[in-house]
Design a protein around this motif. Structure first.
Motif, PDB file in Angstrom:
ATOM      1  N   LEU A  13      86.366  52.960   6.647  1.00  0.00           N
ATOM      2  CA  LEU A  13      85.963  54.366   6.737  1.00  0.00           C
ATOM      3  C   LEU A  13      85.374  54.670   8.117  1.00  0.00           C
ATOM      4  O   LEU A  13      85.632  55.732   8.692  1.00  0.00           O
ATOM      5  CB  LEU A  13      84.974  54.717   5.633  1.00  0.00           C
ATOM      6  N   GLN A  14      84.615  53.726   8.673  1.00  0.00           N
ATOM      7  CA  GLN A  14      84.108  53.902  10.036  1.00  0.00           C
ATOM      8  C   GLN A  14      85.269  53.987  11.028  1.00  0.00           C
ATOM      9  O   GLN A  14      85.284  54.854  11.904  1.00  0.00           O
ATOM     10  CB  GLN A  14      83.206  52.735  10.434  1.00  0.00           C
ATOM     11  N   VAL A  15      86.234  53.091  10.880  1.00  0.00           N
ATOM     12  CA  VAL A  15      87.380  53.082  11.788  1.00  0.00           C
ATOM     13  C   VAL A  15      88.199  54.360  11.610  1.00  0.00           C
ATOM     14  O   VAL A  15      88.691  54.925  12.587  1.00  0.00           O
ATOM     15  CB  VAL A  15      88.230  51.812  11.595  1.00  0.00           C
ATOM     16  N   TRP A  16      88.331  54.834  10.381  1.00  0.00           N
ATOM     17  CA  TRP A  16      89.023  56.105  10.124  1.00  0.00           C
ATOM     18  C   TRP A  16      88.436  57.199  11.015  1.00  0.00           C
ATOM     19  O   TRP A  16      89.151  57.947  11.665  1.00  0.00           O
ATOM     20  CB  TRP A  16      88.876  56.473   8.649  1.00  0.00           C
ATOM     21  N   GLN A  17      87.115  57.287  11.052  1.00  0.00           N
ATOM     22  CA  GLN A  17      86.450  58.314  11.850  1.00  0.00           C
ATOM     23  C   GLN A  17      86.756  58.145  13.334  1.00  0.00           C
ATOM     24  O   GLN A  17      86.992  59.125  14.048  1.00  0.00           O
ATOM     25  CB  GLN A  17      84.944  58.281  11.600  1.00  0.00           C
ATOM     26  N   ILE A  18      86.749  56.920  13.797  1.00  0.00           N
ATOM     27  CA  ILE A  18      87.065  56.640  15.200  1.00  0.00           C
ATOM     28  C   ILE A  18      88.498  57.069  15.506  1.00  0.00           C
ATOM     29  O   ILE A  18      88.771  57.713  16.522  1.00  0.00           O
ATOM     30  CB  ILE A  18      86.860  55.135  15.512  1.00  0.00           C
ATOM     31  N   LEU A  19      89.416  56.720  14.614  1.00  0.00           N
ATOM     32  CA  LEU A  19      90.832  56.992  14.863  1.00  0.00           C
ATOM     33  C   LEU A  19      91.159  58.480  14.801  1.00  0.00           C
ATOM     34  O   LEU A  19      91.932  58.969  15.630  1.00  0.00           O
ATOM     35  CB  LEU A  19      91.714  56.215  13.885  1.00  0.00           C
ATOM     36  N   ILE A  20      90.569  59.211  13.858  1.00  0.00           N
ATOM     37  CA  ILE A  20      90.903  60.643  13.812  1.00  0.00           C
ATOM     38  C   ILE A  20      90.310  61.379  15.007  1.00  0.00           C
ATOM     39  O   ILE A  20      90.903  62.336  15.499  1.00  0.00           O
ATOM     40  CB  ILE A  20      90.544  61.313  12.467  1.00  0.00           C
ATOM     41  N   ALA A  21      89.175  60.906  15.507  1.00  0.00           N
ATOM     42  CA  ALA A  21      88.613  61.507  16.724  1.00  0.00           C
ATOM     43  C   ALA A  21      89.537  61.251  17.908  1.00  0.00           C
ATOM     44  O   ALA A  21      89.812  62.155  18.708  1.00  0.00           O
ATOM     45  CB  ALA A  21      87.217  60.960  17.000  1.00  0.00           C
ATOM     46  N   ALA A  22      90.054  60.028  18.018  1.00  0.00           N
ATOM     47  CA  ALA A  22      90.978  59.700  19.105  1.00  0.00           C
ATOM     48  C   ALA A  22      92.272  60.495  18.966  1.00  0.00           C
ATOM     49  O   ALA A  22      92.801  61.021  19.955  1.00  0.00           O
ATOM     50  CB  ALA A  22      91.273  58.201  19.119  1.00  0.00           C
ATOM     51  N   ALA A  23      92.779  60.603  17.745  1.00  0.00           N
ATOM     52  CA  ALA A  23      94.028  61.343  17.520  1.00  0.00           C
ATOM     53  C   ALA A  23      93.879  62.809  17.905  1.00  0.00           C
ATOM     54  O   ALA A  23      94.816  63.408  18.448  1.00  0.00           O
ATOM     55  CB  ALA A  23      94.462  61.215  16.065  1.00  0.00           C
ATOM     56  N   SER A  24      92.707  63.369  17.673  1.00  0.00           N
ATOM     57  CA  SER A  24      92.507  64.791  17.975  1.00  0.00           C
ATOM     58  C   SER A  24      92.565  65.084  19.465  1.00  0.00           C
ATOM     59  O   SER A  24      92.809  66.220  19.866  1.00  0.00           O
ATOM     60  CB  SER A  24      91.176  65.276  17.393  1.00  0.00           C
ATOM     61  N   THR A  25      92.371  64.061  20.284  1.00  0.00           N
ATOM     62  CA  THR A  25      92.455  64.234  21.737  1.00  0.00           C
ATOM     63  C   THR A  25      93.633  63.447  22.331  1.00  0.00           C
ATOM     64  O   THR A  25      93.660  63.166  23.525  1.00  0.00           O
ATOM     65  CB  THR A  25      91.137  63.819  22.424  1.00  0.00           C
ATOM     66  N   ARG A  26      94.572  63.073  21.449  1.00  0.00           N
ATOM     67  CA  ARG A  26      95.815  62.396  21.849  1.00  0.00           C
ATOM     68  C   ARG A  26      95.557  61.083  22.592  1.00  0.00           C
ATOM     69  O   ARG A  26      96.250  60.762  23.546  1.00  0.00           O
ATOM     70  CB  ARG A  26      96.694  63.334  22.677  1.00  0.00           C
ATOM     71  N   GLN A  27      94.585  60.340  22.154  1.00  0.00           N
ATOM     72  CA  GLN A  27      94.259  59.055  22.782  1.00  0.00           C
ATOM     73  C   GLN A  27      94.846  57.893  21.993  1.00  0.00           C
ATOM     74  O   GLN A  27      94.968  57.970  20.775  1.00  0.00           O
ATOM     75  CB  GLN A  27      92.748  58.835  22.825  1.00  0.00           C
ATOM     76  N   THR A  28      95.154  56.845  22.728  1.00  0.00           N
ATOM     77  CA  THR A  28      95.378  55.556  22.082  1.00  0.00           C
ATOM     78  C   THR A  28      94.147  54.714  22.381  1.00  0.00           C
ATOM     79  O   THR A  28      93.468  54.911  23.390  1.00  0.00           O
ATOM     80  CB  THR A  28      96.644  54.840  22.595  1.00  0.00           C
ATOM     81  N   LEU A  29      93.864  53.794  21.504  1.00  0.00           N
ATOM     82  CA  LEU A  29      92.732  52.885  21.659  1.00  0.00           C
ATOM     83  C   LEU A  29      93.242  51.460  21.611  1.00  0.00           C
ATOM     84  O   LEU A  29      94.204  51.176  20.910  1.00  0.00           O
ATOM     85  CB  LEU A  29      91.728  53.093  20.515  1.00  0.00           C
ATOM     86  N   THR A  30      92.581  50.584  22.330  1.00  0.00           N
ATOM     87  CA  THR A  30      92.932  49.171  22.207  1.00  0.00           C
ATOM     88  C   THR A  30      92.125  48.574  21.055  1.00  0.00           C
ATOM     89  O   THR A  30      91.095  49.114  20.642  1.00  0.00           O
ATOM     90  CB  THR A  30      92.618  48.392  23.495  1.00  0.00           C
TER      91      THR A  30
END
Length: 111
Positions: A13-30
């Motif tokens: 659930l924590q990672v979900w929050q990180i990923l949707i925030a990144a997706a909203s700004t079109r980011q990829t994360l390592t």
């Protein structure tokens, strides 16, 4: 509850929050970036956590949110991400969905 005793579902659930925030700004994360956000020693423990998100997205017929997490050398998701059909298309679908308009999964749904 201390940070060590968190369940994989809680971490997902924590990672979900990180990923949707990144997706909203079109980011990829390592993987390393995600591990650092969680203050993990390394990224090797992320597979079962990301797997919960991957399976949830597949069950709910959502774009594969985990496809925006990539290996820092190859720039691609790990081999364990089995729900990707076309990485570029899937990533665009992730970026284009308004994730914040959806209710986040419950801990039980991430099982």
């Amino acid at each position: 509850m201390n940070m060590v005793s968190r369940t994989r579902n809680e971490r997902a659930l924590q990672v979900w929050q990180i990923l949707i925030a990144a997706a909203s700004t079109r980011q990829t994360l390592t993987y390393k970036m995600v591990a650092n956000y969680l203050e993990f020693e390394g990224a090797g423990v992320l597979a079962p956590i990301l797997g919960r998100i991957m399976n949830y997205c597949e069950r709910e017929k959502l774009p594969p949110l985990t496809c925006i997490v990539v290996n820092q050398i190859t720039g691609e998701p790990g081999n364990g991400l089995t729900t990707i059909d076309n990485l570029m298309k899937d990533r665009e679908n992730v970026y284009n969905l308004n994730w914040f308009a959806r209710m986040p999964p419950t801990l039980e749904e991430l099982n």
